[in-house]
Design an enzyme around this catalytic site. Structure first.
Site, PDB file in Angstrom:
ATOM      1  N   HIS A   1       3.444  -2.568  -2.349  1.00 60.68           N
ATOM      2  CA  HIS A   1       4.245  -2.218  -1.169  1.00 60.68           C
ATOM      3  C   HIS A   1       5.583  -2.920  -1.278  1.00 60.68           C
ATOM      4  O   HIS A   1       5.662  -4.019  -1.833  1.00 60.68           O
ATOM      5  CB  HIS A   1       3.510  -2.677   0.096  1.00 60.68           C
ATOM      6  CG  HIS A   1       4.078  -2.102   1.362  1.00 60.68           C
ATOM      7  ND1 HIS A   1       5.274  -2.512   1.886  1.00 60.68           N
ATOM      8  CD2 HIS A   1       3.610  -1.135   2.185  1.00 60.68           C
ATOM      9  CE1 HIS A   1       5.524  -1.827   2.982  1.00 60.68           C
ATOM     10  NE2 HIS A   1       4.533  -0.978   3.191  1.00 60.68           N
TER      11      HIS A   1
ATOM     12  N   ASP B   1       0.613   7.790  -1.742  1.00 58.91           N
ATOM     13  CA  ASP B   1       0.873   8.139  -0.336  1.00 58.91           C
ATOM     14  C   ASP B   1       2.298   8.640  -0.093  1.00 58.91           C
ATOM     15  O   ASP B   1       2.514   9.587   0.629  1.00 58.91           O
ATOM     16  CB  ASP B   1       0.500   6.992   0.617  1.00 58.91           C
ATOM     17  CG  ASP B   1       1.226   5.683   0.366  1.00 58.91           C
ATOM     18  OD1 ASP B   1       1.963   5.582  -0.641  1.00 58.91           O
ATOM     19  OD2 ASP B   1       1.054   4.742   1.171  1.00 58.91           O
ATOM     20  N   HIS B   2       3.304   7.979  -0.703  1.00 54.05           N
ATOM     21  CA  HIS B   2       4.701   8.362  -0.446  1.00 54.05           C
ATOM     22  C   HIS B   2       5.554   7.680  -1.497  1.00 54.05           C
ATOM     23  O   HIS B   2       5.036   6.904  -2.304  1.00 54.05           O
ATOM     24  CB  HIS B   2       5.142   7.943   0.962  1.00 54.05           C
ATOM     25  CG  HIS B   2       4.820   6.511   1.286  1.00 54.05           C
ATOM     26  ND1 HIS B   2       5.537   5.456   0.772  1.00 54.05           N
ATOM     27  CD2 HIS B   2       3.808   5.968   2.008  1.00 54.05           C
ATOM     28  CE1 HIS B   2       4.999   4.330   1.193  1.00 54.05           C
ATOM     29  NE2 HIS B   2       3.938   4.594   1.940  1.00 54.05           N
TER      30      HIS B   2
ATOM     31  N   THR C   1       2.587   5.737   5.146  1.00 52.94           N
ATOM     32  CA  THR C   1       1.161   5.840   4.813  1.00 52.94           C
ATOM     33  C   THR C   1       0.391   6.589   5.894  1.00 52.94           C
ATOM     34  O   THR C   1      -0.466   7.434   5.603  1.00 52.94           O
ATOM     35  CB  THR C   1       0.527   4.441   4.670  1.00 52.94           C
ATOM     36  OG1 THR C   1       1.280   3.703   3.728  1.00 52.94           O
ATOM     37  CG2 THR C   1      -0.907   4.523   4.198  1.00 52.94           C
TER      38      THR C   1
ATOM     39  N   GLU D   1      -0.757   2.931  -2.654  1.00 51.47           N
ATOM     40  CA  GLU D   1       0.452   2.586  -1.921  1.00 51.47           C
ATOM     41  C   GLU D   1       1.722   2.810  -2.764  1.00 51.47           C
ATOM     42  O   GLU D   1       1.808   2.331  -3.901  1.00 51.47           O
ATOM     43  CB  GLU D   1       0.349   1.123  -1.459  1.00 51.47           C
ATOM     44  CG  GLU D   1       1.580   0.570  -0.772  1.00 51.47           C
ATOM     45  CD  GLU D   1       1.997   1.345   0.459  1.00 51.47           C
ATOM     46  OE1 GLU D   1       1.134   1.692   1.273  1.00 51.47           O
ATOM     47  OE2 GLU D   1       3.205   1.629   0.595  1.00 51.47           O
TER      48      GLU D   1
END
Ligand code: GP9
Ligand code: MN
Length: 618
Positions: free
Chosen positions: A408, A467-468, A293, A251
């Protein structure tokens, strides 16, 4: 004549003037638009008029109080659009699009920072409305209808303004409306309100694309993807044949934290050590957009680009997909996802079914207690530990995706889980981020030892992928401090989109680790992994290429149209040298890759909008 127009329509003129000023103010103070030339500044200054003039001109058709009321409501609506975009921009460094409005969960993050996002400017934006409302009460609107000749002249001027704006913008950025994937470029050129109109039209066109699509629509795309296919390297093909695949989605994990220390302590000691025993891709870019995600899951599973606006998981959930999971199934793999969140969140239950994923272990399958939870629920350490013990009961070989959550936004964890000090910069978010990444790293280490205990390690291929981004451009100042740079340029912003991609094959990569520095991205994951498993992808419709292939062109396209090759980075209308970050002397050097980038994004969009894979037989 001119004099009488201003005299009769002073309320309309004042409304236009106030709205114009407010829009320009927001452009300058609410957003961070990169302006490179005087012409761009002029376009920015003038573009609000080409929308406000025709809209407020409707007031000419109305008399008396009706006109006043119409102008006040129009002003209020546009002001609300300005304020909403400023709040959204403050968080996502992006503009609102229609699909995002229907994606309430995407906005979830923003709630926790509304205070930070409030801007005193918003009060100023409402002041003119108060003045105008007072004027409307004390001065009645025009008693007579406006002469049709005057209305015609007014609209002729407005149309002229609109065309002039468009011509200047097209001159600045050719193919603006057909090939612009960058919302910032659109807003700068055609204007914010016009961008919303453009977005509405393109969403409608996308919806109708499905109705008009037929089998032939797919053949041009197949021709492209077949020609673009790269042969696997003989030494790598089937290297992990028959193994289980353990794929961990990290994440919000960006590469810039790898091999970095805070007060002498590594942020990612486990990953730093693991890369020495793995295939490590250090120029690997995330290609997600508004679907975060879920976009990364979409890209990996399909080797297609995500949507430019909204999340495919919401907007294209009725489509047919030919996923990697379906190919794996043909090779007797059992596929599953582990994620300690509710199964309906991000529409995952629906999408996983249509992707052909056999099993979804959602939050209901885990033991979650307050002491093992943080902001987003079950902490990674517990999540991975509980997941690992479920693996032995799965049919083998299996392919399982584990989606972590602790790192996150807003990057908060209990003090006892903080294994390093917070960083010291101007952004609390970045300061906390290093501690949650450190926690995640520890959870991964723990996961590997648990896999070993459970007998699930030796015969697996273990993959880690970010993911990003986690730290947005809103924190550029602090990122500059972290990276030791005076400022973060658009080139740096692209470089910051690098995320970890690590493939660890016990007994193989520990003997012969490799660092691959060729440029690649999430889109390449599917063919790379399938080829390692000995599954050919030649006939698949995919935009990625096997990262080990010798005939692959190193290349990654970001969803906003920026792209990276081994030599260049193209972003925000500038071609940079990849190695130095300096603009290339000959700006045309990026051009051939620009055509490839546009072509891939457009063809991929055609597949999604036309739901073309329903015509494809695997
Ligand atoms: C939550 C997970 C994370 O289920 O998708 O959310 P995102 O990173 O997409 O905001
Ligand atoms: Mn995420």
């Amino acid at each position: 004549m001119k004099g009488t127009f201003f005299k009769n329509q002073w309320f309309l003129c004042l409304s236009v003037l106030f709205m114009w000023i407010k829009t320009y103010l927001i452009y300058k103070l609410g957003f961070d638009l990169q302006i490179d030339s005087f012409l761009q500044e002029i376009i920015l200054l003038m573009n609000p008029l080409s929308f406000i003039l025709p809209l407020f001109g409707i007031g000419l058709l109305l008399k008396g109080n009706k006109q006043r009321l119409f102008l006040l409501i129009a002003n209020l609506v546009l002001t609300i659009i300005l304020i909403s975009n400023t709040i959204f921009y403050g968080f996502y460094i992006d503009f609102i699009t229609i699909p995002v409005l229907f994606q309430a969960s995407n906005m979830g993050d923003m709630g926790s920072s509304v205070k930070e996002l409030f801007n005193p400017l918003f009060i100023a934006l409402l002041l003119d409305l108060a003045v105008l409302a007072w004027l409307a009460r004390t001065h009645k609107g025009p008693a007579e209808k406006t002469a049709s000749g005057t209305i015609k002249k007014y609209y002729a001027v407005s149309a002229g303004m609109f065309l002039f704006n468009l011509a200047l913008a097209e001159a600045e950025q050719p193919k603006l409306l057909t090939h612009s994937f960058d919302r910032e470029v659109l807003v700068k050129s055609i204007g914010l309100f016009q961008f919303h109109v453009y977005d509405t039209i393109s969403q409608t066109v996308n919806v109708s694309a499905k109705a008009f699509a037929d089998e032939d629509s797919l053949s041009t795309i197949e021709n492209y993807t077949k020609a673009d296919y790269s042969k696997p390297d003989k030494n790598k093909f089937g290297l992990a044949k028959g193994r289980n695949v353990i794929f961990v989605t990290l994440e919000s994990t960006q590469s810039f934290v790898l091999h970095e220390k805070v007060n002498g302590k590594e942020i990612t000691p486990f990953l730093n050590n693991l890369v020495k025993k793995s295939y490590n891709f250090d120029h690997f870019y995330q290609q997600t957009e508004q679907g975060k995600t879920s976009d990364s899951e979409f890209i990996v599973g399909n080797s297609l680009y995500p949507s430019l606006s909204g999340a495919v998981f919401f907007t294209k959930s009725d489509n047919t997909f030919q996923t990697m999971y379906k190919s794996l199934k043909q090779h007797h793999y059992y596929t599953s996802v582990f994620h300690a969140n509710h199964k309906r969140f991000w529409n995952r239950d629906v999408m996983y079914k249509s992707f052909g994923i056999d099993r979804f272990f959602d939050v209901d399958e885990f033991t979650v207690a307050p002491e093992t939870s943080t902001n987003w629920g079950l902490k990674d350490k517990e999540f991975l530990e509980q997941s690992a013990s479920k693996l032995k009961n799965l049919p083998q070989p299996y392919y399982s995706n584990f989606i972590t959550l602790t790192n996150h936004f807003p990057f908060e964890i209990d003090d006892k889980d903080k294994l390093i000090d917070e960083y010291d910069s101007s952004s609390d978010l970045l300061n906390r981020y290093v501690t949650t990444v450190r926690y995640e790293d520890e959870a991964l280490k723990h996961f590997i030892s648990k896999l070993k205990k459970e007998g699930q390690y030796e015969n697996s291929m273990i993959v880690f992928m970010g993911d990003h981004y986690g730290i947005s451009e809103a924190h550029n100042k602090a990122l500059g401090e972290f990276l030791g740079k005076d400022e973060i340029t658009p080139y740096d912003t692209v470089q910051l989109q690098r995320v970890p991609f690590i493939i660890h094959i016990p007994g193989v990569t520990d003997q012969q680790p490799e660092t691959v520095s060729d440029v690649g991205g999430q889109i390449d994951v599917r063919p790379t992994l399938l080829h390692l498993l000995g599954i050919e992808t030649k006939g698949d419709i995919q935009f990625g290429n096997d990262l080990f292939s010798n005939d692959r062109t190193p290349f990654a396209v970001l969803r906003n149209g920026s792209f990276i090759t081994n030599d260049y980075i193209y972003t925000k209308n500038t071609c940079y040298r990849q190695k130095t970050g300096e603009p290339a002397e000959n700006q045309n050097e990026c051009k051939p890759f620009g055509e490839k980038a546009n072509q891939e994004l457009s063809l991929s969009d055609k597949i999604l909008n036309g739901d073309l894979l329903r015509f494809y037989e695997q």
